[in-house]
Design an enzyme around this catalytic site. Sequence first.
Site, PDB file in Angstrom:
ATOM      1  N   GLY A  46       0.847  -1.193   0.000  1.00 19.40           N
ATOM      2  CA  GLY A  46       0.000   0.000   0.000  1.00 19.40           C
ATOM      3  C   GLY A  46       0.873   1.230   0.000  1.00 19.40           C
ATOM      4  O   GLY A  46       2.073   1.154   0.286  1.00 19.40           O
ATOM      5  N   GLN A  51       3.061   9.944   1.847  1.00 21.15           N
ATOM      6  CA  GLN A  51       4.407   9.370   1.918  1.00 21.15           C
ATOM      7  C   GLN A  51       5.317   9.855   0.807  1.00 21.15           C
ATOM      8  O   GLN A  51       6.540   9.731   0.914  1.00 21.15           O
ATOM      9  CB  GLN A  51       4.331   7.836   1.879  1.00 21.15           C
ATOM     10  N   LEU A  92       6.726   1.579   4.761  1.00 16.58           N
ATOM     11  CA  LEU A  92       7.818   2.018   3.898  1.00 16.58           C
ATOM     12  C   LEU A  92       8.456   3.299   4.415  1.00 16.58           C
ATOM     13  O   LEU A  92       9.596   3.604   4.074  1.00 16.58           O
ATOM     14  CB  LEU A  92       7.305   2.223   2.463  1.00 16.58           C
ATOM     15  N   GLU A 134      -3.202   3.100   5.576  1.00 16.83           N
ATOM     16  CA  GLU A 134      -3.041   4.185   4.588  1.00 16.83           C
ATOM     17  C   GLU A 134      -3.876   5.413   4.948  1.00 16.83           C
ATOM     18  O   GLU A 134      -3.408   6.555   4.794  1.00 16.83           O
ATOM     19  CB  GLU A 134      -3.417   3.702   3.181  1.00 16.83           C
TER      20      GLU A 134
HETATM   21  O1  GNR Z   1       4.192  -2.607   2.535  1.00 20.45           O
HETATM   22  C1  GNR Z   1       3.548  -2.471   3.571  1.00 20.45           C
HETATM   23  N1  GNR Z   1       3.250  -3.565   4.309  1.00 20.45           N
HETATM   24  C2  GNR Z   1       2.352  -3.564   5.370  1.00 20.45           C
HETATM   25  C3  GNR Z   1       2.307  -4.683   6.179  1.00 20.45           C
HETATM   26  C4  GNR Z   1       1.431  -4.748   7.236  1.00 20.45           C
HETATM   27  C5  GNR Z   1       0.592  -3.694   7.478  1.00 20.45           C
HETATM   28  C6  GNR Z   1       0.630  -2.559   6.691  1.00 20.45           C
HETATM   29  C7  GNR Z   1       1.498  -2.494   5.634  1.00 20.45           C
HETATM   30  S1  GNR Z   1       1.521  -1.096   4.615  1.00 20.45           S
HETATM   31  C8  GNR Z   1       3.163  -1.129   4.026  1.00 20.45           C
HETATM   32  C9  GNR Z   1       3.363  -0.051   2.974  1.00 20.45           C
HETATM   33  C10 GNR Z   1       3.186   1.302   3.604  1.00 20.45           C
HETATM   34  O2  GNR Z   1       3.968   1.816   4.349  1.00 20.45           O
HETATM   35  N2  GNR Z   1       2.058   1.918   3.356  1.00 20.45           N
HETATM   36  O3  GNR Z   1       1.801   3.105   3.933  1.00 20.45           O
HETATM   37 NI    NI Z   2       2.929   3.127   5.789  1.00 21.52          NI
END
Ligand code: GNR
Ligand code: NI
Length: 167
Positions: A46, A51, A92, A134
Amino acid sequence: MAILDILHYPDPRLRIKAQPVPAVDDGVRRLVSDLFETMYAAPGIGLAATQVNVHRRVIVADVSERHDQPWCFINPRVTGTEGREQTEEGCLSVPGVFETVERAERIQVQALNAQGEMVNLVADGLLAVCIQHEIDHLEGKLFVDYLSILKRNRLRKKLAKAQRLAL
Ligand code: GNR
Ligand code: NI
């Protein structure tokens, strides 16, 4: 299409509250495709516009293994929730950190799609977790905000040390 730079905690720009998209136009659609490209490249499941330092209410997600179930939500709103569930989350914008967070198990979401049409979705499992994660970004909230003070202090020390070593 473009891969955009992702902001990292504790960048204060991650705390900016995103503004609603007034109209789904070509500029918004370009942002959506850049978010997808950036998310798949990372790779992540996501990504929120916040971000990549764009403070508009746009998120994308794809929790499928084959990267063939893309979801985009513009001006998303949680209209209902059911149950609670704990999941190990990462972000991320907080690389290398994985912690358990409790959220709603099932959510109903209302949003605009890339065509500007209102859509309603019931999500559960990882997609429900991801959408909540998100939407938090759009509010300037990070998953580490849910941790106990003890865990957050431990995290702050770990990140400060990692930053010192990176200099
Ligand atoms: O890649 C992502 N993995 C994830 C794993 C568990 C719960 C939420 C996420 S979101 C994250 C990507 C991200 O930072 N989205 O904002
Ligand atoms: Ni995130």
